[in-house]
Design an enzyme around this catalytic site. Sequence first.
Site, PDB file in Angstrom:
ATOM      1  CB  CYS A 512      -5.114  -0.591   8.170  1.00  0.00           C
ATOM      2  SG  CYS A 512      -4.220  -2.155   8.354  1.00  0.00           S
ATOM      3  N   GLY A 515      -1.491  -3.054   6.853  1.00  0.00           N
ATOM      4  CA  GLY A 515      -2.235  -4.008   6.035  1.00  0.00           C
ATOM      5  C   GLY A 515      -2.425  -5.358   6.690  1.00  0.00           C
ATOM      6  CB  ILE A 516      -1.180  -7.303   9.158  1.00  0.00           C
ATOM      7  CG1 ILE A 516      -0.381  -6.300   9.998  1.00  0.00           C
ATOM      8  CG2 ILE A 516      -0.373  -7.773   7.958  1.00  0.00           C
ATOM      9  CD1 ILE A 516       0.914  -6.881  10.569  1.00  0.00           C
TER      10      ILE A 516
END
Length: 582
Positions: A512, A515-516
């Site tokens: 995204c 990235g989490i």
Amino acid sequence: VEKGLTNRSEDIGQFLEEINKWTSQHGVSPLSWDVAVKFLMARKFDVLRAIELFHSYRETRLREGIVKLQPHEEPLRSELLSGKFTVLGVRDPSGASIALYTAKLHHPSKTGNHVVLQALFYLLDRAVESFETQRNGLVFIYDMAGSNYTNFELDLSKKILNLLKGAFPARLKKVLIVGAPVWFRVPYNLLSLLLKEKLRERVGIHTYMAIADLNLNQQRMSDLRQHLPRDCLPEHLGGCLPLDVHSWNLQLLSEQNGRVDPVDELVGIPLENTSIHVPGPEAMGLAELMAHLNRAQRSGIYLEYEELRREQPPGTFTCALAVHNQERNRYGDVLCLDQTRVRLKARRNERSDYINASFMDGYKQKNAYIGTQGPLEKTYGDFWRMVWEQSVLVIVMTTRTDEGGRRKCGQYWPKEEGGQEVYGHIAVVNHRVDKQAHYNQTTLELHNTETFEQRQVTHFQFLSWPDYGVPSSALSLIDFLGAVKHQQQWAVQAFGSQWRGHPLGPPMVVHCSAGIGRTGTFCALDICLSQLQDVGTLNVCQTVRRMRAQRAFSIQTPEQYYFCHTAILEHAQRRGLLSTNQ
């Protein structure tokens, strides 16, 4: 020995009962009888103190990132064979093992504290596997003879002594600091203040200061022999024992080959064969999941997430925090763990192998995903190198490049059909864009300009997911997930004999912006729905906990965590797996 332990069987049973409640909740293998005995003997079979020691040991390893010890891999192997730490081949008159740390062999500019502590944990763990050592204890010699200030690190010394003080399953009898140079007086005073309340009272700490030329004073050496006879001391410390710092360590490494380390199971992070998402004892059926959601309500699920959020990541971020790597992180507080990070293959004249990307396991599949941040312009080349090196066939993007007037991700691929871009030594050609209601599917062709190979990769971009929020339609995301998995399956078949790994193929890249958040939610849904399809059960909490152990902070908000539950139930109702009356 067996008779004595039989008499203690009630204590051992009580300890195992309490600890294995914890292991079952965290999806870790149950503790064995032998490991339980080791912790209990270290606390003279005081069950409550042994339980406290177990958690102290586990938390210390997590805090220092000592999650899985791999003694045959660098840099740990070299550290083990450096001679910096060993266990002498004799015991003291009481039968205690004698461990020796040689300070002059430590060079902070060459070896980080993390590796030193890994070696210390590994070798001490091996030493106390001996029942005789468990029963009679351990003497620790901190040998500073011949060392100078450049060999010394106060922080490392604190960590070593704190470990020995109350976080290691051994009956520590004495800590002998010997050969200490005169400059050590000040740091020793600091260490004494730090430790005197517990370490001095528990084991006694004895220091033998050296004279100015750093040679041991003979009178002080006689003091040392009040604690250990000459035949238990190395020659350079006034004893008569030839010091062979390599043989014991080499023997342990040869014995370790092919052997699973039982101590790694204590940490709370499953080993390689158990870190993969598999059904656990706390798995729920769909009816149980709905009952849990109805009982807890949104507020209860939010509290469940808050408990997960408070758990510290089980590792370190050393590489991500290195000065020369910090510019490669999109966000300064979203880093990847050293233990699971993807390493770029070494290239000439490149200083770092770092990319902000983490391997993440899937349902019954090791490294099913690579969770990563939205590429920065300066990392486009690194991103495509990673895609090529890891044989990636599918990329999943769950963000737009810009949202709310802010840049969330770089335009790292040619957006228009027919477009071509070169990123480092990877050329990317856009062959086709298929636009769906909630996502775009782009067929890309990659050309390696160094090897003249080419490969097809499919890029999916989901367009209906606001940052920090959740999709307005859970089913649209699940349909998107279905399209992604279908393409991965087709691509693996097309890849043919070029792929020899897991039948489900190489890792999918999922990203995204950070990235989490959205990345973690997408992967959690895939894992849970895969398990549901396979065995009819799932466990959102266990799935997210394991994910966060690999890609730290995965699932960023309680709303995303709650969404995982409701999306699964919507999917089940649509498929007729759960009656609306339940």
